[in-house]
Design an enzyme around this catalytic site. Structure first.
Site, PDB file in Angstrom:
ATOM      1  N   PRO A 105       0.836  -1.201   0.000  1.00  0.00           N
ATOM      2  CA  PRO A 105       0.000   0.000   0.000  1.00  0.00           C
ATOM      3  C   PRO A 105       0.872   1.253   0.000  1.00  0.00           C
ATOM      4  O   PRO A 105       1.920   1.291   0.653  1.00  0.00           O
ATOM      5  CB  PRO A 105      -0.809  -0.110   1.296  1.00  0.00           C
ATOM      6  CG  PRO A 105      -0.117  -1.132   2.130  1.00  0.00           C
ATOM      7  CD  PRO A 105       0.661  -2.020   1.202  1.00  0.00           C
ATOM      8  N   GLY A 109       3.951   3.871   5.199  1.00  0.00           N
ATOM      9  CA  GLY A 109       5.137   3.612   6.024  1.00  0.00           C
ATOM     10  C   GLY A 109       5.892   2.356   5.659  1.00  0.00           C
ATOM     11  O   GLY A 109       6.774   1.923   6.395  1.00  0.00           O
ATOM     12  N   GLY A 111       7.525   1.804   2.634  1.00  0.00           N
ATOM     13  CA  GLY A 111       8.573   1.993   1.622  1.00  0.00           C
ATOM     14  C   GLY A 111       8.147   1.626   0.212  1.00  0.00           C
ATOM     15  O   GLY A 111       8.960   1.152  -0.585  1.00  0.00           O
ATOM     16  N   SER A 112       6.872   1.848  -0.126  1.00  0.00           N
ATOM     17  CA  SER A 112       6.388   1.401  -1.439  1.00  0.00           C
ATOM     18  C   SER A 112       7.124   2.099  -2.587  1.00  0.00           C
ATOM     19  O   SER A 112       7.423   1.472  -3.610  1.00  0.00           O
ATOM     20  CB  SER A 112       4.879   1.608  -1.571  1.00  0.00           C
ATOM     21  OG  SER A 112       4.580   2.960  -1.779  1.00  0.00           O
ATOM     22  N   ALA A 114      10.240   3.258  -2.789  1.00  0.00           N
ATOM     23  CA  ALA A 114      11.593   2.711  -2.982  1.00  0.00           C
ATOM     24  C   ALA A 114      11.520   1.323  -3.607  1.00  0.00           C
ATOM     25  O   ALA A 114      12.321   0.978  -4.485  1.00  0.00           O
ATOM     26  CB  ALA A 114      12.334   2.659  -1.641  1.00  0.00           C
ATOM     27  N   ALA A 115      10.527   0.524  -3.181  1.00  0.00           N
ATOM     28  CA  ALA A 115      10.407  -0.842  -3.722  1.00  0.00           C
ATOM     29  C   ALA A 115      10.024  -0.804  -5.203  1.00  0.00           C
ATOM     30  O   ALA A 115      10.580  -1.554  -6.015  1.00  0.00           O
ATOM     31  CB  ALA A 115       9.376  -1.630  -2.919  1.00  0.00           C
ATOM     32  N   ASP A 156      15.164   3.661   3.585  1.00  0.00           N
ATOM     33  CA  ASP A 156      14.199   2.883   2.800  1.00  0.00           C
ATOM     34  C   ASP A 156      14.880   2.181   1.630  1.00  0.00           C
ATOM     35  O   ASP A 156      14.749   0.969   1.453  1.00  0.00           O
ATOM     36  CB  ASP A 156      13.111   3.802   2.216  1.00  0.00           C
ATOM     37  CG  ASP A 156      12.001   4.087   3.199  1.00  0.00           C
ATOM     38  OD1 ASP A 156      12.247   3.961   4.408  1.00  0.00           O
ATOM     39  OD2 ASP A 156      10.897   4.446   2.753  1.00  0.00           O
TER      40      ASP A 156
HETATM   41  O1  PMV Z   1       7.154   6.229   5.613  1.00  0.00           O
HETATM   42  P1  PMV Z   1       8.338   5.589   4.980  1.00  0.00           P
HETATM   43  O2  PMV Z   1       8.151   4.161   4.650  1.00  0.00           O
HETATM   44  O3  PMV Z   1       8.815   6.342   3.775  1.00  0.00           O
HETATM   45  O4  PMV Z   1       9.538   5.650   6.056  1.00  0.00           O
HETATM   46  C1  PMV Z   1      10.105   6.897   6.366  1.00  0.00           C
HETATM   47  C2  PMV Z   1      11.192   6.851   7.402  1.00  0.00           C
HETATM   48  C3  PMV Z   1      11.557   8.234   7.977  1.00  0.00           C
HETATM   49  O5  PMV Z   1      12.571   8.018   8.957  1.00  0.00           O
HETATM   50  C4  PMV Z   1      10.356   8.884   8.637  1.00  0.00           C
HETATM   51  C5  PMV Z   1      12.072   9.180   6.912  1.00  0.00           C
HETATM   52  C6  PMV Z   1      13.477   8.865   6.405  1.00  0.00           C
HETATM   53  O6  PMV Z   1      13.829   9.418   5.361  1.00  0.00           O
HETATM   54  O7  PMV Z   1      14.224   8.109   7.035  1.00  0.00           O
END
Ligand code: PMV
Length: 320
Positions: A105, A109, A111-112, A114-115, A156
């Site tokens: 999704p 949170g 990392g979609s 980057a994947a 990520d």
């Molecule tokens: O929400 P995500 O999956 O992109 O994770 C972000 C992680 C953070 O620490 C909030 C941001 C970062 O760049 O590390």
């Protein structure tokens, strides 16, 4: 005449969870993250008729984008990823169709972005028959993250590309985590979509308004990541529970939790979890809960009863 022969190729990359240290990692503190290999983004490349150029199909979103040689870098992150990858591999004129799909999704949170980028670049280099080592891929995915997500720490892209649990400090070479005993985590989705960029900006505003307090919370989160690492290495899994709760409390102070995340953390604890916290950018998205062996079903039930949209179990495998 296309300059490069194209062969069919397929590649994928996993979602990720952050065990400890999100947000603080942006400020140079250590963080721990692990792949969530059961949720993946996939990209498939097939040759297209001569002169067709590169067509990018983002099937889940119903988008179809066409890149033509000599075009300016496009504003869509995946089109830009394809252009950057082709440029790096020195192949600007290609005739192929790239189809990208994802089970991850978005804005949750995990990392979609980057994947998706990693899977796309792997399929593209595979189709061109050019090797793209993980170190180089990691740098390219980071570049796309930076273009579209503000000031990413790089955690990520690193965990998604190497698909191993890592100890990560910004601008340092990531260390693979030693995991003494395998352990299980539940990953539960609030169902609320939330922009990581907005959450990172919110933390930045707190730091600017009240640096003394906010930087102390950030340092305390870094200290938790540092404490957790040897517990994971020695297999002292139960000791991680209180650290997760304290990490969550500090993230609340940094304004990146939400009523839904807090509710699921409480529900996990009521169901018998050893610890729980939000994971990733926060303000929505996913949380993780650490379960004693055999208690996963009960904790999952409690999370579902509290309104979790999806509950997954993931295992962090033992590693030297
Ligand atoms: O929400 P995500 O999956 O992109 O994770 C972000 C992680 C953070 O620490 C909030 C941001 C970062 O760049 O590390």
């Amino acid at each position: 005449m296309p300059l490069v022969a194209i062969k069919p190729a397929q590649a994928s990359a996993p979602a990720k969870i952050i065990l400890f240290g999100e947000h603080a990692v942006v400020y140079g503190q250590p963080a721990l993250a692990a792949p969530l290999s059961s949720l993946r983004a996939t990209a498939t490349a097939v040759p297209a008729p001569e002169g067709a150029g590169l067509t990018l199909e983002v099937s889940d979103l119903g988008e179809r984008l066409i890149l033509r040689p000599g075009e300016l870098p496009p504003s869509h992150p995946l089109a830009r990823a394809a252009a950057l990858c082709l440029d790096t591999l020195g192949a600007n004129e290609v005739d192929l169709t790239l189809t990208v799909r994802s089970q991850i999704p978005i804005a949750s949170g995990l990392g979609s972005g980057a994947a998706l980028t990693a899977a796309l670049m792997r399929a593209l280099s595979g189709a061109l028959g050019v090797s793209l080592p993980d170190d180089q891929l990691n740098g390219l995915v980071y570049e796309i993250e930076r273009d579209f997500h503000g000031t990413p720490s790089g955690i990520d892209n690193t965990v998604v590309v190497f698909e191993r649990a890592i100890y990560f400090v910004r601008d340092e070479r990531p260390a693979l985590l030693t995991v003494g005993q395998p352990f299980s985590l539940l990953v539960a989705d609030t169902g609320v979509r939330s922009s990581t960029k907005a959450a990172v900006t919110g933390v930045r505003e707190l730091v600017e308004a009240n640096p003394g307090e906010a930087l102390a919370w950030i340092a305390a989160i870094g200290a938790i990541s540092a404490q957790a690492r040897p517990f994971i290495a020695s297999g002292a899994v139960a000791a991680l529970g209180p650290l997760m709760l304290e990490n969550h409390r500090l993230l609340q102070l940094l304004s990146v939790s939400s009523p839904e995340l807090d509710h699921l953390v409480l529900a996990a604890m009521a169901g018998g979890a050893l610890g729980a916290k939000l994971s990733g950018g926060g303000r929505g998205g996913n949380m993780i809960a650490l379960c004693a062996s055999g208690s996963e079903a009960q904790v999952a039930e409690s999370l579902r009863a509290a309104g979790a949209q999806h509950v997954l179990t993931t295992r962090i495998e033992a590693h030297e």
